[in-house]
Motif scaffolding. Structure first.
Motif, PDB file in Angstrom:
ATOM      1  N   UNK A  39       7.280  -6.721   0.675  1.00  0.00           N
ATOM      2  CA  UNK A  39       6.515  -5.475   0.609  1.00  0.00           C
ATOM      3  C   UNK A  39       6.252  -5.054  -0.830  1.00  0.00           C
ATOM      4  N   UNK A  40       7.258  -5.201  -1.696  1.00  0.00           N
ATOM      5  CA  UNK A  40       7.068  -4.856  -3.108  1.00  0.00           C
ATOM      6  C   UNK A  40       6.033  -5.773  -3.755  1.00  0.00           C
ATOM      7  N   UNK A  41       6.129  -7.063  -3.457  1.00  0.00           N
ATOM      8  CA  UNK A  41       5.147  -8.000  -3.990  1.00  0.00           C
ATOM      9  C   UNK A  41       3.750  -7.694  -3.493  1.00  0.00           C
ATOM     10  N   UNK A  42       3.639  -7.295  -2.225  1.00  0.00           N
ATOM     11  CA  UNK A  42       2.346  -6.935  -1.652  1.00  0.00           C
ATOM     12  C   UNK A  42       1.734  -5.743  -2.373  1.00  0.00           C
ATOM     13  N   UNK A  94       0.151 -12.137 -11.910  1.00  0.00           N
ATOM     14  CA  UNK A  94       0.828 -11.695 -10.700  1.00  0.00           C
ATOM     15  C   UNK A  94       1.295 -12.828  -9.801  1.00  0.00           C
ATOM     16  N   UNK A  95       0.390 -13.680  -9.338  1.00  0.00           N
ATOM     17  CA  UNK A  95       0.762 -14.679  -8.326  1.00  0.00           C
ATOM     18  C   UNK A  95       1.812 -15.675  -8.826  1.00  0.00           C
ATOM     19  N   UNK A  96       1.686 -16.229 -10.048  1.00  0.00           N
ATOM     20  CA  UNK A  96       2.767 -17.099 -10.529  1.00  0.00           C
ATOM     21  C   UNK A  96       4.103 -16.365 -10.662  1.00  0.00           C
ATOM     22  N   UNK A  97       4.065 -15.131 -11.154  1.00  0.00           N
ATOM     23  CA  UNK A  97       5.301 -14.377 -11.295  1.00  0.00           C
ATOM     24  C   UNK A  97       5.962 -14.108  -9.960  1.00  0.00           C
ATOM     25  N   UNK A 152       0.370  -6.896  -5.767  1.00  0.00           N
ATOM     26  CA  UNK A 152      -0.873  -7.651  -5.595  1.00  0.00           C
ATOM     27  C   UNK A 152      -2.023  -6.723  -5.215  1.00  0.00           C
ATOM     28  N   UNK A 153      -1.747  -5.713  -4.385  1.00  0.00           N
ATOM     29  CA  UNK A 153      -2.792  -4.751  -4.018  1.00  0.00           C
ATOM     30  C   UNK A 153      -3.346  -4.055  -5.250  1.00  0.00           C
ATOM     31  N   UNK A 154      -2.462  -3.750  -6.205  1.00  0.00           N
ATOM     32  CA  UNK A 154      -2.894  -3.062  -7.425  1.00  0.00           C
ATOM     33  C   UNK A 154      -3.609  -4.012  -8.375  1.00  0.00           C
ATOM     34  N   UNK A 156       2.945 -13.183   3.178  1.00  0.00           N
ATOM     35  CA  UNK A 156       2.870 -11.756   3.508  1.00  0.00           C
ATOM     36  C   UNK A 156       2.626 -10.932   2.248  1.00  0.00           C
ATOM     37  N   UNK A 157       3.277 -11.300   1.162  1.00  0.00           N
ATOM     38  CA  UNK A 157       3.036 -10.579  -0.094  1.00  0.00           C
ATOM     39  C   UNK A 157       1.602 -10.768  -0.567  1.00  0.00           C
ATOM     40  N   UNK A 158       1.098 -12.000  -0.453  1.00  0.00           N
ATOM     41  CA  UNK A 158      -0.247 -12.293  -0.922  1.00  0.00           C
ATOM     42  C   UNK A 158      -1.312 -11.496  -0.174  1.00  0.00           C
ATOM     43  N   UNK A 159      -1.024 -11.079   1.059  1.00  0.00           N
ATOM     44  CA  UNK A 159      -1.981 -10.302   1.851  1.00  0.00           C
ATOM     45  C   UNK A 159      -2.228  -8.913   1.258  1.00  0.00           C
ATOM     46  N   UNK A 160      -1.473  -8.544   0.220  1.00  0.00           N
ATOM     47  CA  UNK A 160      -1.664  -7.234  -0.405  1.00  0.00           C
ATOM     48  C   UNK A 160      -3.063  -7.030  -0.954  1.00  0.00           C
TER      49      UNK A 160
END
Length: 416
Positions: free
Chosen positions: A24-27, A126-129, A30-32, A149-153
């Protein structure tokens, strides 16, 4: 029952957090960084052109600033993630906030371009981190689910931004609010991101150095990433204009963008599909939906139902395919997930750059129906992945590169 046993049975270990909190935090990050800092630019192009009195060439140069920042962020990400994946994600939020703040207060186009550069850079990091953080703190069996699930952000970032161009306080106020959201997420990240970091990241379990350069399977992965970039760019850049020309009203075109973002949340199921059916089959199956939703925009008389259906399928498929790009890169570099994701996303960025320019030229000589018909046909090239030598590797396929996790993991997959 002791407190420690109660925590273990509930899937939470003292000092740690369940896997879904990391997702959820990763999402949110990524949303931002993607949904707002990188992709929301396209929603406000008419307002930017009016404010700074620039033509199409100027808008193209500004878009290139965002892409340049994105590429620089990707190039820096393996090193920053090696130093601290957690620190990289916290820095992403700060960089996105700074970039969007510069954009909101910019007195001229030069300052605005600098803001775009920073905002694009935040997405590149973001994505590599995030891939490295998941590799460091989540057990292998569920990493792919967490990652997708995080990537769906990005999807819900799109959905949140969809209606903002219609707000009465103008684009500067909107981008100031975006900057505040990013700053708030940085504070949350400082408090909540897990601190797990393996003692060995550049060594295999046998103590031998991990090969960080080119690996077998890289060419196939890059072809997949470039193909995704080539075929996503026309849709991301021209789909709203195409549906407007096909007869949809302005409010309906906003709903078109909203559906694209909201459906992106379904892309989180891609990790589960990859585990169940294999990464190659899941990838090609989603590519077929992708080709269909793009091809739908080739019809010159497009009704509202067909347009919104196309947007919904595109949003879900884009989040799924970009998530599977991450999984492919992480499988090639289990110990150095950030490096594999960087290679994969550099291919995506290159494909989007070429695809955007090619689609624009083709549209000038023909029309949007031809652009989307050709793009849909090009998507069918993804079938090459079903030929075994050109497909993605199975999980943990690279000898000696098992991810170095701490000594044990709890039942919910979080390293302990």
């Amino acid at each position: 029952m002791s407190e420690a046993l109660r925590q273990k049975n509930s899937g939470v270990t003292a000092g740690r957090q369940p896997w879904w909190i990391t997702a959820a935090l990763g999402s949110c990050v990524i949303a931002i960084s993607y949904g707002l800092a990188r992709y929301a630019y396209g929603l406000f192009v008419p307002q930017f052109a009016l404010s700074f009195r620039i033509d199409g060439t100027g808008l193209g140069i500004l878009g290139a600033m965002s892409t340049l920042g994105y590429a620089l962020g990707l190039l820096a990400a393996p090193r920053t993630s090696m130093w601290s994946a957690r620190g990289t994600l916290i820095g992403v939020c700060g960089l996105a906030s700074a970039g969007m703040l510069l954009m909101s207060v910019s007195p001229n186009v030069v300052v605005f371009g600098a803001g775009l550069l920073f905002a694009g850079g935040s997405a590149g990091l973001t994505s590599p981190g995030l891939a490295q953080l998941v590799s460091d703190t989540i057990r292998p069996a569920i990493r792919e689910q967490v990652q997708t699930w995080a990537n769906a952000g990005t999807g819900w970032g799109w959905a949140v931004s969809a209606f903002t161009p219609m707000l009465v306080f103008g684009w500067r106020g909107v981008w100031l609010c975006f900057a505040v959201l990013a700053l708030g997420m940085m504070v949350v990240g400082i408090l909540a991101f897990p601190r797990g970091r393996p003692e060995r990241r550049e060594e295999s379990e046998t103590g031998a150095p991990v090969r960080t350069g080119w690996r077998p399977g890289m060419t196939a992965m890059l072809v997949n990433s470039v193909l995704l970039g080539l075929t996503s760019a026309p849709y991301l850049n021209f789909s709203r204009q195409a549906v407007r020309e096909a007869g949809l009203s302005m409010p309906m075109s906003v709903w078109f963008w909203f559906c694209m973002g909201a459906a992106g949340l379904a892309g989180g199921l891609a990790g589960k599909a990859a585990q169940r059916y294999g990464l190659a089959r899941a990838n090609v199956g989603i590519w077929m939906l992708w080709a269909a939703c793009i091809g739908m925009l080739a019809f010159p008389r497009l009704g509202a139902v067909a347009a919104l259906s196309s947007a919904t399928l595109f949003g879900a498929a884009f989040m799924a395919l970009s998530g599977l790009c991450i999984l492919w890169g992480a499988r090639l570099y289990p110990n150095l997930a950030a490096r594999g994701v960087t290679f994969s996303y550099l291919g995506l960025a290159f494909g989007q750059t070429v695809g955007s320019a090619a689609a624009g030229v083709l549209a000038d000589f023909t029309n949007f129906s031809v652009v989307f018909a050709v793009t849909g046909l090009v998507s069918l090239l993804s079938w090459y992945q079903l030929i075994e030598p050109f497909g993605p590797p199975p999980p943990e396929a690279v000898p000696g590169d098992q991810a170095a996790l701490p000594a044990s993991t709890d039942r919910d997959g979080t390293a302990v």
